[in-house]
Design a protein around this motif. Structure first.
Motif, PDB file in Angstrom:
ATOM      1  N   GLY A   1      89.909  15.038  12.437  1.00  8.87           N
ATOM      2  CA  GLY A   1      90.629  14.119  13.322  1.00  8.87           C
ATOM      3  C   GLY A   1      91.931  13.622  12.740  1.00  8.87           C
ATOM      4  N   SER A   2      91.975  13.435  11.445  1.00  7.69           N
ATOM      5  CA  SER A   2      93.199  12.908  10.836  1.00  7.69           C
ATOM      6  C   SER A   2      94.344  13.900  10.962  1.00  7.69           C
ATOM      7  CB  SER A   2      92.956  12.542   9.380  1.00  7.69           C
ATOM      8  OG  SER A   2      92.645  13.707   8.630  1.00  7.69           O
ATOM      9  N   ASN A   3      94.056  15.193  10.849  1.00  5.71           N
ATOM     10  CA  ASN A   3      95.103  16.193  11.000  1.00  5.71           C
ATOM     11  C   ASN A   3      95.610  16.258  12.437  1.00  5.71           C
ATOM     12  OD1 ASN A   3      95.079  16.923   8.339  1.00  5.71           O
ATOM     13  ND2 ASN A   3      93.544  18.529   8.612  1.00  5.71           N
ATOM     14  N   VAL A   4      94.720  16.060  13.376  1.00  3.51           N
ATOM     15  CA  VAL A   4      95.112  16.068  14.781  1.00  3.51           C
ATOM     16  C   VAL A   4      96.059  14.901  15.067  1.00  3.51           C
ATOM     17  CG1 VAL A   4      94.257  15.833  17.137  1.00  3.51           C
ATOM     18  CG2 VAL A   4      93.015  17.254  15.513  1.00  3.51           C
ATOM     19  N   GLN A   5      95.738  13.754  14.499  1.00  3.71           N
ATOM     20  CA  GLN A   5      96.586  12.585  14.699  1.00  3.71           C
ATOM     21  C   GLN A   5      97.956  12.779  14.057  1.00  3.71           C
ATOM     22  OE1 GLN A   5      94.188   9.474  13.083  1.00  3.71           O
ATOM     23  NE2 GLN A   5      93.021   9.174  14.982  1.00  3.71           N
TER      24      GLN A   5
ATOM     25  N   ALA B   1      99.481  15.642  13.537  1.00  3.69           N
ATOM     26  CA  ALA B   1     100.221  16.623  14.334  1.00  3.69           C
ATOM     27  C   ALA B   1     100.779  15.985  15.600  1.00  3.69           C
ATOM     28  CB  ALA B   1      99.313  17.801  14.688  1.00  3.69           C
ATOM     29  N   GLN B   2      99.983  15.131  16.241  1.00 10.08           N
ATOM     30  CA  GLN B   2     100.446  14.444  17.456  1.00 10.08           C
ATOM     31  C   GLN B   2     101.619  13.517  17.145  1.00 10.08           C
ATOM     32  OE1 GLN B   2      99.560  14.961  20.555  1.00 10.08           O
ATOM     33  NE2 GLN B   2     100.906  13.379  21.338  1.00 10.08           N
ATOM     34  N   ALA B   3     101.551  12.800  16.037  1.00 13.58           N
ATOM     35  CA  ALA B   3     102.642  11.908  15.645  1.00 13.58           C
ATOM     36  C   ALA B   3     103.907  12.707  15.343  1.00 13.58           C
ATOM     37  CB  ALA B   3     102.232  11.082  14.429  1.00 13.58           C
ATOM     38  N   ALA B   4     103.753  13.862  14.713  1.00 12.86           N
ATOM     39  CA  ALA B   4     104.916  14.705  14.411  1.00 12.86           C
ATOM     40  C   ALA B   4     105.550  15.225  15.696  1.00 12.86           C
ATOM     41  CB  ALA B   4     104.493  15.864  13.515  1.00 12.86           C
ATOM     42  N   ARG B   5     104.713  15.605  16.684  1.00 17.79           N
ATOM     43  CA  ARG B   5     105.242  16.072  17.977  1.00 17.79           C
ATOM     44  C   ARG B   5     106.044  14.968  18.667  1.00 17.79           C
ATOM     45  NH1 ARG B   5     100.215  17.327  19.727  1.00 17.79           N
ATOM     46  NH2 ARG B   5      99.561  19.005  18.410  1.00 17.79           N
ATOM     47  N   GLU B   6     105.529  13.755  18.630  1.00 14.06           N
ATOM     48  CA  GLU B   6     106.230  12.629  19.257  1.00 14.06           C
ATOM     49  C   GLU B   6     107.564  12.352  18.567  1.00 14.06           C
ATOM     50  OE1 GLU B   6     103.551   9.333  19.293  1.00 14.06           O
ATOM     51  OE2 GLU B   6     102.175  10.299  20.691  1.00 14.06           O
ATOM     52  N   ARG B   7     107.595  12.430  17.237  1.00 10.22           N
ATOM     53  CA  ARG B   7     108.855  12.218  16.512  1.00 10.22           C
ATOM     54  C   ARG B   7     109.875  13.276  16.881  1.00 10.22           C
ATOM     55  NH1 ARG B   7     105.574  11.145  11.995  1.00 10.22           N
ATOM     56  NH2 ARG B   7     105.901  13.285  11.289  1.00 10.22           N
TER      57      ARG B   7
END
Length: 128
Positions: A4-8, A10-16
């Motif tokens: 789950g931590s990697n998914v979070q 990756a999602q934060a990187a996509r938003e940035r």
């Protein structure tokens, strides 16, 4: 740590990355269309001069008196927004203050003196 931590991350990187890219083409076109509509919100029917959406009715009436003095008695010929406009009250303060109802004053309440004997008669104790 679980997956789950990697998914979070990756999602934060996509938003940035989305923030860095800025607006999409559709968003830019929609924004430009809105600006164009707002800039030409009021248009004089005679001379086709445009006014911004935040133009007050007093400014529109000023245009009528300055540019089209012969239409001063009928300002709606230039702008539909001037229907019911009163030049003597440009900001509408008198019209807003006119329909005030009569103020009813509240009746004065006569305060009775506290009589402890009435409390004792009602069955309440005076203290501990």
């Amino acid at each position: 740590m679980g997956k789950g931590s990697n998914v979070q991350k990756a999602q934060a990187a996509r938003e940035r990355n989305q923030k860095k890219l800025g607006k999409s083409d559709e968003e830019r076109k929609a924004s430009a269309a809105k600006v164009k509509l707002d800039s030409a919100a009021f248009m004089c029917k005679i001379c086709r001069q445009t006014f911004m959406v935040n133009a007050k009715t007093s400014l529109l009436y000023l245009h009528v008196t300055a540019k089209h003095p012969e239409k001063k008695d009928e300002p709606t010929v230039c702008f539909d927004a001037l229907a019911g406009y009163d030049p003597a009250d440009p900001d509408g303060l008198k019209a807003a203050a006119a329909p005030v109802a009569t103020v009813v004053k509240p009746k004065k309440v006569v305060k009775k003196e506290d009589d402890l004997s009435l409390l004792l008669d009602a069955g309440l104790k005076k203290g501990k």
